[in-house]
Design an enzyme around this catalytic site. Structure first.
Site, PDB file in Angstrom:
ATOM      1  N   ARG A  93       0.842  -1.199   0.000  1.00  0.00           N
ATOM      2  CA  ARG A  93       0.000   0.000   0.000  1.00  0.00           C
ATOM      3  C   ARG A  93       0.872   1.241   0.000  1.00  0.00           C
ATOM      4  O   ARG A  93       1.782   1.370   0.816  1.00  0.00           O
ATOM      5  CB  ARG A  93      -0.918   0.010   1.227  1.00  0.00           C
ATOM      6  CG  ARG A  93      -1.911   1.155   1.232  1.00  0.00           C
ATOM      7  CD  ARG A  93      -2.816   1.122   2.441  1.00  0.00           C
ATOM      8  NE  ARG A  93      -2.132   1.508   3.670  1.00  0.00           N
ATOM      9  CZ  ARG A  93      -2.750   1.833   4.802  1.00  0.00           C
ATOM     10  NH1 ARG A  93      -4.059   1.803   4.861  1.00  0.00           N
ATOM     11  NH2 ARG A  93      -2.065   2.175   5.873  1.00  0.00           N
ATOM     12  N   THR A 153      -0.986   7.661  -1.117  1.00  0.00           N
ATOM     13  CA  THR A 153      -2.242   7.553  -1.865  1.00  0.00           C
ATOM     14  C   THR A 153      -3.177   6.507  -1.273  1.00  0.00           C
ATOM     15  O   THR A 153      -4.370   6.489  -1.584  1.00  0.00           O
ATOM     16  CB  THR A 153      -1.959   7.176  -3.323  1.00  0.00           C
ATOM     17  OG1 THR A 153      -1.398   5.849  -3.375  1.00  0.00           O
ATOM     18  CG2 THR A 153      -0.984   8.155  -3.966  1.00  0.00           C
ATOM     19  N   ASP A 209       0.961  -2.000  13.559  1.00  0.00           N
ATOM     20  CA  ASP A 209       1.315  -2.610  12.285  1.00  0.00           C
ATOM     21  C   ASP A 209       1.453  -4.114  12.481  1.00  0.00           C
ATOM     22  O   ASP A 209       2.362  -4.583  13.156  1.00  0.00           O
ATOM     23  CB  ASP A 209       2.624  -2.012  11.760  1.00  0.00           C
ATOM     24  CG  ASP A 209       2.966  -2.510  10.368  1.00  0.00           C
ATOM     25  OD1 ASP A 209       3.245  -3.721  10.224  1.00  0.00           O
ATOM     26  OD2 ASP A 209       2.970  -1.709   9.425  1.00  0.00           O
ATOM     27  N   ASP A 240       4.891  -5.702  11.421  1.00  0.00           N
ATOM     28  CA  ASP A 240       5.986  -5.385  12.341  1.00  0.00           C
ATOM     29  C   ASP A 240       5.833  -6.143  13.654  1.00  0.00           C
ATOM     30  O   ASP A 240       6.820  -6.606  14.236  1.00  0.00           O
ATOM     31  CB  ASP A 240       6.037  -3.884  12.613  1.00  0.00           C
ATOM     32  CG  ASP A 240       6.562  -3.096  11.425  1.00  0.00           C
ATOM     33  OD1 ASP A 240       7.039  -3.729  10.456  1.00  0.00           O
ATOM     34  OD2 ASP A 240       6.479  -1.858  11.451  1.00  0.00           O
TER      35      ASP A 240
END
Length: 214
Positions: free
Chosen positions: A103, A107, A203, A206
Site C-alpha cells: 500500500r 495515496t 502494524d 511489524d
C-alpha cells in the site's frame, strides 16, 4: 458482500492480548495463530463438500469430504503469512497460493508486486488472509485479482476491520458477481488520518516479524 464479526469470548480474550503494546513478537505470533484457527471455523462454514462412503467399525455410512477442486488459501504478503498456519490447521488438504501487495502510504492505493497462484481458478473457493481491513484497498485489489482468474467464491479472514474499510471494500467490488464474505474478530471504531485502525493493534507485520524488511 457479507461481513461477519465473530462474537466469542475466546476470540475477544486473545484479541485483547494481541492489542496490548507490551505483547512481544513471539507471543503475538502464537496468539495470532490461535485466533485465526477460531476465525477459520466460522470462515469455512460454507466450504464445499461432497458425499463420501466409509465403513466404521460397526457399519457402512455416508459422510462428507472436501470437494474438488480443493479450496485455495491465499495469504497476502507479508503479514498474511502469520495467519497461514492457523488457517491450514482446519484445512490441511487445501492448496496455498501467495499474493504480494503493498500500500502506498500517501495515496493508500494497493499494487501487486508478486504472486504465486494458478493461472486458472475456475470453480475455486478462495480464502484470503489479511490481518487488517483498514482502507480496504489492498483487499479489494486482491479479491479482484482472484476473480479475474476465475475464483467464484471468496472469504476474507481478518483479525480487525474498520467501518470505513468495509464500506470502501463493498464499493470497490460491487460489480463482482461472486459471493464475498469478510470474517473478522472485531469491527473497530474508525481509521485515523494515517489510515490506521483505531484502537487497532498497530502494524501487524511489524508486530509479527519485527521491523526488518519494512
Amino acid at each position: 458482500m457479507r461481513t461477519q464479526v465473530v462474537d466469542h469470548p475466546l476470540v475477544a480474550h486473545k484479541l485483547t492480548h494481541l492489542r496490548d503494546e507490551n505483547t512481544d513478537s513471539p507471543t503475538f505470533r502464537h496468539l495470532a495463530d490461535e485466533l485465526v484457527t477460531l476465525l477459520a471455523y466460522e470462515a469455512t462454514r460454507e466450504v464445499r463438500v461432497e458425499p463420501h462412503e466409509i465403513r466404521t467399525p460397526v457399519a457402512p455410512t455416508t459422510g462428507v469430504r472436501l470437494a474438488t477442486p480443493r479450496p485455495l488459501v491465499v495469504p497476502i504478503l507479508r503479514a498474511g503469512l502469520g495467519m497461514l498456519d492457523g488457517m491450514m490447521r482446519l484445512l490441511p488438504t487445501a492448496e496455498v497460493g501467495f499474493l504480494g501487495m503493498i500500500r502506498n502510504e500517501e495515496t493508500l492505493q494497493a499494487s501487486t508486486y508478486a504472486e504465486r497462484l494458478p493461472d486458472d481458478l475456475s470453480g475455486r473457493q478462495c480464502y484470503v488472509l489479511d490481518p487488517m481491513l483498514a482502507t480496504g484497498g489492498t483487499l479489494a485489489a486482491a479479491i479482484r485479482f482472484l476473480v479475474d482468474r476465475g475464483a467464484d467464491h471468496i472469504t476474507a479472514v481478518c483479525l480487525l476491520a474498520a467501518p470505513e474499510g468495509c464500506a470502501n471494500l463493498e464499493k470497490e467490488i460491487a460489480d463482482l458477481d461472486v459471493p464475498i464474505t469478510v470474517v473478522t474478530a472485531a469491527m473497530d471504531e474508525r481509521l485515523n488520518e494515517k489510515g490506521y485502525i483505531v484502537p487497532g493493534l498497530g502494524d501487524a507485520g511489524d508486530r509479527l516479524y519485527g521491523v526488518a524488511g519494512g
